[in-house]
Write a protein that holds these residues in place. Sequence first.
Motif, short mmCIF file in Angstrom:
data_model
loop_
_atom_site.label_atom_id
_atom_site.label_comp_id
_atom_site.label_asym_id
_atom_site.label_seq_id
_atom_site.Cartn_x
_atom_site.Cartn_y
_atom_site.Cartn_z
N ALA A 55 0.87 -1.23 -0.07
CA ALA A 55 -0.15 0.16 0.03
C ALA A 55 0.97 1.32 0.07
CB ALA A 55 -0.80 0.08 1.15
N ARG A 56 1.91 1.19 0.55
CA ARG A 56 3.01 2.26 0.74
C ARG A 56 4.06 2.40 -0.06
NH1 ARG A 56 5.11 3.70 5.64
NH2 ARG A 56 4.82 1.34 6.35
N THR A 57 4.55 3.18 -0.85
CA THR A 57 5.86 3.22 -1.62
C THR A 57 6.75 4.62 -1.38
OG1 THR A 57 4.66 4.41 -3.60
CG2 THR A 57 4.72 1.77 -3.39
N SER A 58 7.76 4.56 -1.79
CA SER A 58 8.68 5.73 -1.75
C SER A 58 9.68 5.46 -2.69
CB SER A 58 9.30 5.85 -0.37
OG SER A 58 10.02 7.17 -0.32
N TYR A 59 10.15 6.54 -3.25
CA TYR A 59 11.22 6.75 -4.16
C TYR A 59 12.17 7.59 -4.14
CZ TYR A 59 7.39 4.31 -6.78
OH TYR A 59 6.54 3.41 -7.19
N ALA A 60 13.42 7.35 -4.70
CA ALA A 60 14.40 8.52 -4.68
C ALA A 60 14.11 9.49 -5.62
CB ALA A 60 15.78 7.88 -5.23
N ASN A 61 14.51 10.77 -5.35
CA ASN A 61 14.21 12.20 -5.88
C ASN A 61 14.53 11.70 -7.49
OD1 ASN A 61 13.09 13.01 -3.68
ND2 ASN A 61 15.03 14.23 -3.06
N SER A 62 15.94 11.20 -7.54
CA SER A 62 16.43 11.08 -8.90
C SER A 62 15.41 10.36 -9.91
CB SER A 62 17.60 10.57 -8.93
OG SER A 62 17.53 9.10 -8.30
N GLU A 64 11.96 10.78 -10.33
CA GLU A 64 11.57 11.81 -10.86
C GLU A 64 10.12 11.23 -11.54
OE1 GLU A 64 14.86 14.78 -12.47
OE2 GLU A 64 14.25 13.09 -13.69
N GLY A 65 9.52 10.29 -10.77
CA GLY A 65 8.08 9.80 -11.35
C GLY A 65 8.19 8.72 -12.58
N ARG A 66 9.62 8.45 -13.00
CA ARG A 66 9.55 7.48 -14.18
C ARG A 66 9.44 6.04 -13.70
NH1 ARG A 66 14.67 7.33 -16.25
NH2 ARG A 66 15.45 8.20 -14.00
N PHE A 67 9.76 5.66 -12.50
CA PHE A 67 9.94 4.15 -12.23
C PHE A 67 8.60 3.94 -11.18
CE2 PHE A 67 14.52 3.69 -11.98
CZ PHE A 67 14.62 4.25 -13.59
N ALA A 68 8.13 2.69 -11.06
CA ALA A 68 7.05 2.40 -10.36
C ALA A 68 7.26 0.97 -9.58
CB ALA A 68 5.72 2.15 -10.95
N ILE A 69 7.65 0.82 -8.36
CA ILE A 69 7.44 -0.34 -7.55
C ILE A 69 6.12 -1.13 -7.27
CG2 ILE A 69 7.70 0.80 -5.59
CD1 ILE A 69 9.93 -1.39 -4.74
N SER A 70 6.39 -2.25 -7.33
CA SER A 70 4.98 -3.03 -7.22
C SER A 70 5.35 -4.44 -6.45
CB SER A 70 3.74 -2.97 -8.33
OG SER A 70 4.55 -3.92 -9.15
N MET A 82 10.13 0.66 -15.26
CA MET A 82 11.14 1.69 -15.39
C MET A 82 10.83 2.10 -16.77
SD MET A 82 14.73 0.13 -13.85
CE MET A 82 15.04 -0.82 -15.35
N ASN A 83 10.48 3.48 -16.72
CA ASN A 83 9.95 4.04 -17.96
C ASN A 83 10.95 5.45 -18.30
OD1 ASN A 83 7.75 2.17 -18.23
ND2 ASN A 83 6.38 3.72 -16.89
N SER A 84 10.89 5.67 -19.62
CA SER A 84 11.47 7.04 -19.83
C SER A 84 13.08 6.86 -19.46
CB SER A 84 10.83 8.11 -19.44
OG SER A 84 9.73 8.55 -19.84
N LYS A 86 17.02 6.55 -18.90
CA LYS A 86 18.07 7.77 -19.36
C LYS A 86 19.45 6.92 -19.41
CE LYS A 86 15.72 11.63 -17.15
NZ LYS A 86 15.58 12.74 -16.37
N PRO A 87 20.42 7.14 -20.14
CA PRO A 87 21.70 6.73 -20.03
C PRO A 87 22.26 6.66 -18.47
CG PRO A 87 21.53 8.09 -21.88
CD PRO A 87 20.34 8.06 -21.23
N GLU A 88 21.95 7.65 -17.82
CA GLU A 88 22.56 7.88 -16.38
C GLU A 88 21.67 6.69 -15.52
OE1 GLU A 88 21.25 10.31 -18.15
OE2 GLU A 88 20.20 11.79 -17.20
N ASP A 89 20.59 6.22 -15.93
CA ASP A 89 20.08 4.94 -15.26
C ASP A 89 20.78 3.75 -15.61
OD1 ASP A 89 16.82 6.12 -16.45
OD2 ASP A 89 17.71 6.39 -14.39
N THR A 90 21.79 3.67 -16.47
CA THR A 90 22.72 2.35 -16.48
C THR A 90 23.16 2.10 -15.33
OG1 THR A 90 23.17 2.80 -18.57
CG2 THR A 90 24.93 1.45 -17.58
N ALA A 91 23.15 0.85 -14.67
CA ALA A 91 23.68 0.30 -13.64
C ALA A 91 23.12 -1.09 -13.24
CB ALA A 91 23.03 1.11 -12.42
N VAL A 92 23.63 -1.68 -12.35
CA VAL A 92 23.34 -2.96 -11.75
C VAL A 92 22.27 -2.71 -10.73
CG1 VAL A 92 23.82 -5.08 -10.39
CG2 VAL A 92 25.50 -4.32 -12.27
#
Length: 125
Positions: A55-62, A64-70, A82-84, A86-92
């Motif tokens: 019922a509750r979620t929280s996200y990192a500011n970075s 910016e509403g592009r991701f959704a956890i469920s 993960m939507n929209s 960006k190259p800076e989202d590249t990570a493990v």
Amino acid sequence: VQLQASGGGLVQAGGSLRLSCAASGRAFGSYGMAWFRQAPGKEREFVAVISRGGARTSYANSIEGRFAISRDNAKNTVYLQMNSLKPEDTAVYYCAANPRGMSTPYGDPRRYDVWGQGTLVTVSS
């Protein structure tokens, strides 16, 4: 509980991916679940967290509403849409479990007792 992350891959900027984290064991619903990520040469970074029941979620500011956890407790699985991208989202990307639920500070990795093995997301420009 043991965690297995999947769903990573190579995607172009602006594209989407959905990560999954499958948990073994019957206690999945008693854990708060989170996603972290670690880019090359950088520290592990909090991405999102979800409460035991979802019922509750929280996200990192970075994010910016592009991701959704469920999560789907019947399937012992947590997701990260993960939507929209960006190259800076590249990570493990790692999923993690907190037996104390969704406790603050959400972004402290020490709160999470169980970690998945990680799945690589590469976003090309």
